[in-house]
Design an enzyme around this catalytic site. Sequence first.
Site, PDB file in Angstrom:
ATOM      1  CG  PHE A  25     100.946  68.131 138.190  1.00 38.81           C
ATOM      2  CD1 PHE A  25     101.639  67.035 138.651  1.00 38.81           C
ATOM      3  CD2 PHE A  25      99.763  68.567 138.967  1.00 38.81           C
ATOM      4  CE1 PHE A  25     101.279  66.420 139.862  1.00 38.81           C
ATOM      5  CE2 PHE A  25      99.343  67.615 139.902  1.00 38.81           C
ATOM      6  CZ  PHE A  25     100.157  66.769 140.568  1.00 38.81           C
ATOM      7  CB  ALA A  47     103.223  74.885 139.955  1.00 38.95           C
ATOM      8  CB  ALA A  79      96.497  76.005 131.612  1.00 38.99           C
ATOM      9  CE1 TYR A 133      89.572  81.873 127.959  1.00 35.86           C
ATOM     10  CE2 TYR A 133      89.837  84.173 128.337  1.00 35.86           C
ATOM     11  CZ  TYR A 133      90.470  83.255 128.537  1.00 35.86           C
ATOM     12  OH  TYR A 133      91.530  82.786 128.800  1.00 35.86           O
TER      13      TYR A 133
HETATM   14  P1  NAD Z   1      98.861  74.345 128.540  1.00 33.05           P
HETATM   15  O1  NAD Z   1      97.723  73.398 128.879  1.00 33.05           O
HETATM   16  O2  NAD Z   1      99.400  73.824 127.072  1.00 33.05           O
HETATM   17  O3  NAD Z   1      99.961  74.112 129.595  1.00 33.05           O
HETATM   18  C1  NAD Z   1      99.696  73.935 131.026  1.00 33.05           C
HETATM   19  C2  NAD Z   1     100.898  73.911 131.897  1.00 33.05           C
HETATM   20  O4  NAD Z   1     100.680  74.020 133.159  1.00 33.05           O
HETATM   21  C3  NAD Z   1     101.714  72.522 131.487  1.00 33.05           C
HETATM   22  O5  NAD Z   1     102.958  72.630 131.386  1.00 33.05           O
HETATM   23  C4  NAD Z   1     101.176  71.764 132.666  1.00 33.05           C
HETATM   24  O6  NAD Z   1     101.931  70.572 133.161  1.00 33.05           O
HETATM   25  C5  NAD Z   1     101.205  72.740 133.768  1.00 33.05           C
HETATM   26  N1  NAD Z   1     100.383  72.522 134.945  1.00 33.05           N
HETATM   27  C6  NAD Z   1      98.933  72.531 134.915  1.00 33.05           C
HETATM   28  N2  NAD Z   1      98.559  72.106 136.117  1.00 33.05           N
HETATM   29  C7  NAD Z   1      99.790  72.295 137.244  1.00 33.05           C
HETATM   30  C8  NAD Z   1     100.052  72.020 138.480  1.00 33.05           C
HETATM   31  N3  NAD Z   1      99.236  71.937 139.251  1.00 33.05           N
HETATM   32  N4  NAD Z   1     101.392  72.183 138.654  1.00 33.05           N
HETATM   33  C9  NAD Z   1     102.436  72.222 137.747  1.00 33.05           C
HETATM   34  N5  NAD Z   1     101.896  72.396 136.602  1.00 33.05           N
HETATM   35  C10 NAD Z   1     100.920  72.399 136.178  1.00 33.05           C
HETATM   36  O7  NAD Z   1      98.066  75.656 128.516  1.00 33.05           O
HETATM   37  P2  NAD Z   1      98.362  76.912 127.632  1.00 33.05           P
HETATM   38  O8  NAD Z   1      97.130  77.118 126.615  1.00 33.05           O
HETATM   39  O9  NAD Z   1      99.887  77.287 127.409  1.00 33.05           O
HETATM   40  O10 NAD Z   1      98.178  78.054 128.815  1.00 33.05           O
HETATM   41  C11 NAD Z   1      99.239  78.605 129.464  1.00 33.05           C
HETATM   42  C12 NAD Z   1      98.447  79.956 129.992  1.00 33.05           C
HETATM   43  O11 NAD Z   1      98.557  80.801 128.680  1.00 33.05           O
HETATM   44  C13 NAD Z   1      97.436  80.051 130.660  1.00 33.05           C
HETATM   45  O12 NAD Z   1      97.297  81.206 131.755  1.00 33.05           O
HETATM   46  C14 NAD Z   1      96.316  80.455 129.446  1.00 33.05           C
HETATM   47  O13 NAD Z   1      95.159  81.028 129.953  1.00 33.05           O
HETATM   48  C15 NAD Z   1      97.145  81.580 128.686  1.00 33.05           C
HETATM   49  N6  NAD Z   1      96.740  81.710 127.307  1.00 33.05           N
HETATM   50  C16 NAD Z   1      96.424  80.560 126.388  1.00 33.05           C
HETATM   51  C17 NAD Z   1      95.807  80.963 125.272  1.00 33.05           C
HETATM   52  C18 NAD Z   1      95.555  79.623 124.217  1.00 33.05           C
HETATM   53  O14 NAD Z   1      94.764  79.914 123.446  1.00 33.05           O
HETATM   54  N7  NAD Z   1      95.744  78.384 124.340  1.00 33.05           N
HETATM   55  C19 NAD Z   1      95.622  82.297 124.771  1.00 33.05           C
HETATM   56  C20 NAD Z   1      96.392  83.166 125.365  1.00 33.05           C
HETATM   57  C21 NAD Z   1      96.667  82.859 126.850  1.00 33.05           C
END
Ligand code: NAD
Length: 397
Positions: free
Chosen positions: A74, A112, A140, A235
């Site tokens: 998105f 999504a 996220a 968290y």
């Molecule tokens: P990010 O913000 O970089 O990526 C989020 C993605 O989701 C993007 O591609 C965005 O376009 C997409 N998105 C958001 N809302 C949307 C919607 N309504 N429809 C379609 N796409 C949508 O986040 P991230 O940090 O890579 O997080 C991804 C996962 O990894 C999450 O579940 C997060 O909890 C997990 N995670 C993150 C960390 C961290 O430290 N960043 C650590 C462990 C796990």
Amino acid sequence: MVIEPKIRGFICLTAHPAGCEQNVINQINYIKSKKAIDGGPAKVLVIGASTGFGLASRITSAFGSDAATVGVYFEKPPAPGKPGSAGWYNTAAFEKQAHDAGLYAKSINGDAFSDEIKEKTIALIKKELGQVDLVIYSLASPRRTNPKTGVAHNSVIKPIGEVFTNKTVDFHTGVVSEISINPATEEEIANTVEVMGGEDWAMWIDAMKEANVLANGVVTVAYSYIGPALTEKVYRKGTIGRAKDHLEATAFEINDSLKAIDGKALISVNKALVTQASSAIPVIPLYISLLYKTMKAEGIHEGCIEQIQRLFEQRLYNGSTIPTDDKGRIRIDDWEMRPDVQAKVDELWKIADTESLKSIGDLAGYHGDFMNLFGFEVPGVDYTADVNEVVEVSGLV
Ligand code: NAD
Ligand code: NA
């Protein structure tokens, strides 16, 4: 136009196409520097494919395993005089590189969580790929409209049961202060689970299974986080942790539903990293700056791409049993959680203040990574140059 960063707290309102492109190329080069992933995926759907761990998953699939990829995200498209979002430029760069390398890569930009985007994605897969063998769930988001009820839910990042008080840092100024966050109400907890829990993941897999677009032996992986005792009140034992508990429980349900096609649903617990999602969580940036300092000193620091490369090579496609913890989760946060690393971070946390952080923390690393998310401060990019802000995503459907 010449594009400059416009920072508002933990968001940047602009993004730089050349910087985003360079970031993607750097990630691709990292994957190419590693050996191909033996027995890796061939046809992959990444939900949340444009930034962070999802983008790294797409790059690893394509350039580490020659996979055809469909990305759902998105993002804001650019318009003349108005730069698009970083994820837009990342995808444009990724697809250009993928297509140049002869790889199939297409994208769907939209919500999504909606039925419409699920249907559109499934129709694309059916028509062009037939089936996929890997589905990465890496969304996220701060909000979700539940397609069954039409109700819009907002997530919150709050402790549960009691006020949480601890140190935090403003990563732009380096000022360390104390913050107190009031506990969430039951309604806020439920809303956060609606947004970041596992319901939408299950909806995707159900719809895909129903449409017969999941290959025999399909693997689906969602990303989670645990982290140390230091951050757990805000968290893992807070609202977002409840959502992750739900996501992790959903993995078992999806796993059961995939047995008929020999499929598996897995959780991968990833390392704390600077992404658009994590920079919005109080306390975490201070923790990350101490963690980065410690892990860099130990030579075990990783970004999203290093994490996902290791996840694919050493866990998902290691040619043997996938190692998990006692709750069935893959742990690629193993280096972050190493007792010596955590003991060091604990020690630093006690003495962290505005003055000491300059030497004991890696605030520069944090800040640099944050700017990089939007394509700024990327080495080798000329930020004084005029760039075309209107960039197309070649595989956009
Ligand atoms: P990010 O913000 O970089 O990526 C989020 C993605 O989701 C993007 O591609 C965005 O376009 C997409 N998105 C958001 N809302 C949307 C919607 N309504 N429809 C379609 N796409 C949508 O986040 P991230 O940090 O890579 O997080 C991804 C996962 O990894 C999450 O579940 C997060 O909890 C997990 N995670 C993150 C960390 C961290 O430290 N960043 C650590 C462990 C796990
Ligand atoms: Na992502």
